[in-house]
Design an enzyme around this catalytic site. Structure first.
Site, PDB file in Angstrom:
ATOM      1  N   HIS A 203       6.336  -0.624   8.383  1.00  0.00           N
ATOM      2  CA  HIS A 203       6.947  -1.327   7.252  1.00  0.00           C
ATOM      3  C   HIS A 203       7.921  -2.415   7.679  1.00  0.00           C
ATOM      4  O   HIS A 203       8.449  -3.129   6.828  1.00  0.00           O
ATOM      5  CB  HIS A 203       7.676  -0.338   6.351  1.00  0.00           C
ATOM      6  CG  HIS A 203       8.952   0.179   6.950  1.00  0.00           C
ATOM      7  ND1 HIS A 203       8.971   1.116   7.942  1.00  0.00           N
ATOM      8  CD2 HIS A 203      10.250  -0.135   6.705  1.00  0.00           C
ATOM      9  CE1 HIS A 203      10.227   1.382   8.280  1.00  0.00           C
ATOM     10  NE2 HIS A 203      11.020   0.629   7.557  1.00  0.00           N
TER      11      HIS A 203
HETATM   12  N1  UDP Z   1       9.220   9.289   5.428  1.00  0.00           N
HETATM   13  C1  UDP Z   1       8.865  10.111   4.374  1.00  0.00           C
HETATM   14  N2  UDP Z   1       7.722   9.831   3.681  1.00  0.00           N
HETATM   15  C2  UDP Z   1       6.915   8.787   4.004  1.00  0.00           C
HETATM   16  C3  UDP Z   1       7.273   7.963   5.108  1.00  0.00           C
HETATM   17  C4  UDP Z   1       8.452   8.243   5.788  1.00  0.00           C
HETATM   18  O1  UDP Z   1       9.564  11.079   4.065  1.00  0.00           O
HETATM   19  O2  UDP Z   1       5.902   8.581   3.339  1.00  0.00           O
HETATM   20  C5  UDP Z   1      10.490   9.560   6.141  1.00  0.00           C
HETATM   21  C6  UDP Z   1      10.331   9.725   7.620  1.00  0.00           C
HETATM   22  O3  UDP Z   1       9.984  11.038   7.929  1.00  0.00           O
HETATM   23  C7  UDP Z   1      11.704   9.328   8.115  1.00  0.00           C
HETATM   24  C8  UDP Z   1      12.145   8.281   7.151  1.00  0.00           C
HETATM   25  O4  UDP Z   1      11.331   8.430   5.996  1.00  0.00           O
HETATM   26  O5  UDP Z   1      12.619  10.379   8.002  1.00  0.00           O
HETATM   27  C9  UDP Z   1      11.943   6.947   7.799  1.00  0.00           C
HETATM   28  O6  UDP Z   1      12.256   5.973   6.930  1.00  0.00           O
HETATM   29  P1  UDP Z   1      11.990   4.468   7.272  1.00  0.00           P
HETATM   30  O7  UDP Z   1      10.818   4.379   8.176  1.00  0.00           O
HETATM   31  O8  UDP Z   1      11.982   3.773   5.965  1.00  0.00           O
HETATM   32  O9  UDP Z   1      13.323   4.023   8.013  1.00  0.00           O
HETATM   33  P2  UDP Z   1      13.806   4.015   9.510  1.00  0.00           P
HETATM   34  O10 UDP Z   1      13.830   5.415  10.017  1.00  0.00           O
HETATM   35  O11 UDP Z   1      12.916   3.135  10.303  1.00  0.00           O
HETATM   36  O12 UDP Z   1      15.195   3.455   9.418  1.00  0.00           O
END
Ligand code: UDP
Length: 375
Positions: free
Chosen positions: A195
């Site tokens: 994303h």
């Molecule tokens: N996640 C979730 N459902 C989804 C995709 C991701 O619960 O369909 C969770 C994932 O396990 C992680 C978090 O969302 O804990 C990650 O969020 P994101 O990738 O938006 O942010 P980042 O971690 O890169 O800051």
């Protein structure tokens, strides 16, 4: 009662702050939970507040325009700090909510504690890196997840007396969820998420992502891909959604946290540009192919359980092949998770319960009249 303001705006903040907010509340802090609405989409925020049993005291609805959103968070933060004057602002991570609340807190002379402090990707083009550095400049208590993060802070000149290594609360969440760790022989396929704007807003990289999904399905088995709203928009705009669907590819809306954790635990490899997933996969002993050229989570790279590949199909496929080999699966399964032990929230509550911590947090104007400047 000590008043702690916890502003939070996005899915990862909701997930990771849940155990900390619960523990602070249980140990007698008056926690005010402020949802800034940075992730306005219900599937990315309201669903997670519900699942993690978090009840914001206030929820903002932000304007659609990105610049207006930033301005609205800052204005709201200034108003919140000036009106409610908490004893402490506790922020986590690197989203826009973090530096904006840090600035407002400092202007109102309210101390800041920063969780997940010291992560560094060394990527000068990353706004998240800038956000982390603003947080480091404003916080007077830096709650680092790992020794390496504490080391990065020390190298930037942050006084180690203000740094504590407490682990990452995401491991608390996973332990509390109790999702079963899956035996090596029972794991199958891959989980994929992407994303980041640098990947999905670039048409060449987005097309590479579509190709990659099919190649992984051929090599590693079924690819489960919960599609982030931003990615879905870009796929629709590029008319690529049809090309993405196909044999061995399971597309879905974003899934809930337990469902996501179960998917990760049961897969042979996670392919992602997400930060949090690198930590979660490591907890379940699953290797990670990181669709970025740098990461603030070097611990997994150093351990050999995650591999940086950018959005390069050939590099990504080489990493997938390697990481699903029996030796690499064994290594990931037997490597201790470096990101935390599940007791982060307790440590944070204990620290904030100590008088000495409040001495560290206090913001005083120094007095150098008639003295030498600091070295
Ligand atoms: N996640 C979730 N459902 C989804 C995709 C991701 O619960 O369909 C969770 C994932 O396990 C992680 C978090 O969302 O804990 C990650 O969020 P994101 O990738 O938006 O942010 P980042 O971690 O890169 O800051």
């Amino acid at each position: 009662m000590t008043a702690v303001l916890v502003p939070l705006g996005t899915r990862p903040e909701i997930i990771k702050l849940a155990p900390v907010v619960r523990e602070l509340t249980a140990t007698g802090f008056a926690v005010r939970l402020l949802a800034t609405g940075q992730h306005g989409d219900a599937a990315m925020s309201a669903a997670f507040f519900d699942e993690l049993n978090m009840h914001p005291d206030e929820t903002w609805v932000l304007p659609a325009d990105p610049h207006a959103r930033v301005a609205a968070i800052l204005e709201g933060a200034e108003h919140e700090l000036a009106t409610n004057r908490p004893d402490l602002v506790l922020v986590l991570g690197d989203t826009n909510t973090v530096p904006l609340f840090c600035l407002a807190a400092r202007r109102n002379r309210v101390p800041v504690a920063h969780l997940e402090a010291g992560l560094r990707s060394f990527n000068a083009t990353s706004m998240e890196e800038v956000n982390r550095k603003v947080a480091a400049a404003c916080a007077s208590l830096h709650l680092a997840p790992t020794d390496l993060a504490a080391q990065f802070l020390a190298e930037e000149g942050i006084d180690p007396a203000h740094v504590r290594v407490v682990g990452n609360p995401v491991i608390d969440v996973l332990r509390q969820l109790g999702v079963r760790r899956v035996g090596l022989g029972e794991r199958s396929g891959a989980v994929l998420t992407a994303h980041r704007a640098t990947n999905v807003d670039d048409p060449t990289r987005l097309a590479a992502l579509v190709e990659l999904v099919h190649r992984i399905a051929d090599e590693a088995g079924t690819v489960t891909f919960p599609v982030h709203p931003r990615t879905r928009r870009r796929l629709e705009e590029g008319r690529l959604l049809g090309a993405l669907a196909g044999d061995g590819v399971l597309l879905s809306e974003p899934v809930g946290y337990r469902a996501m954790s179960e998917l990760v635990a049961a897969s042979r490899v996670v392919v992602t540009d997400s930060g949090g997933l690198q930590e979660e996969a490591s907890f379940f002993g699953v290797p990670v192919v990181v669709l970025r050229r740098s990461t603030p989570r070097w611990e997994g790279v150093r351990a050999g359980t995650s591999r940086l590949v950018g959005m390069d199909v050939a590099l990504a496929m080489a990493a997938v092949r390697d990481l699903i080999s029996p030796a690499a699966q064994q290594l990931a399964d037997s490597t201790r998770c470096p990101y935390g032990d599940g007791h982060t929230a307790e440590r944070v509550a204990e620290l904030l319960g100590e008088r000495a911590t409040w001495d560290l947090l206090r913001l005083d104007e120094p007095d150098f009249v008639g003295r030498e400047p600091p070295a």
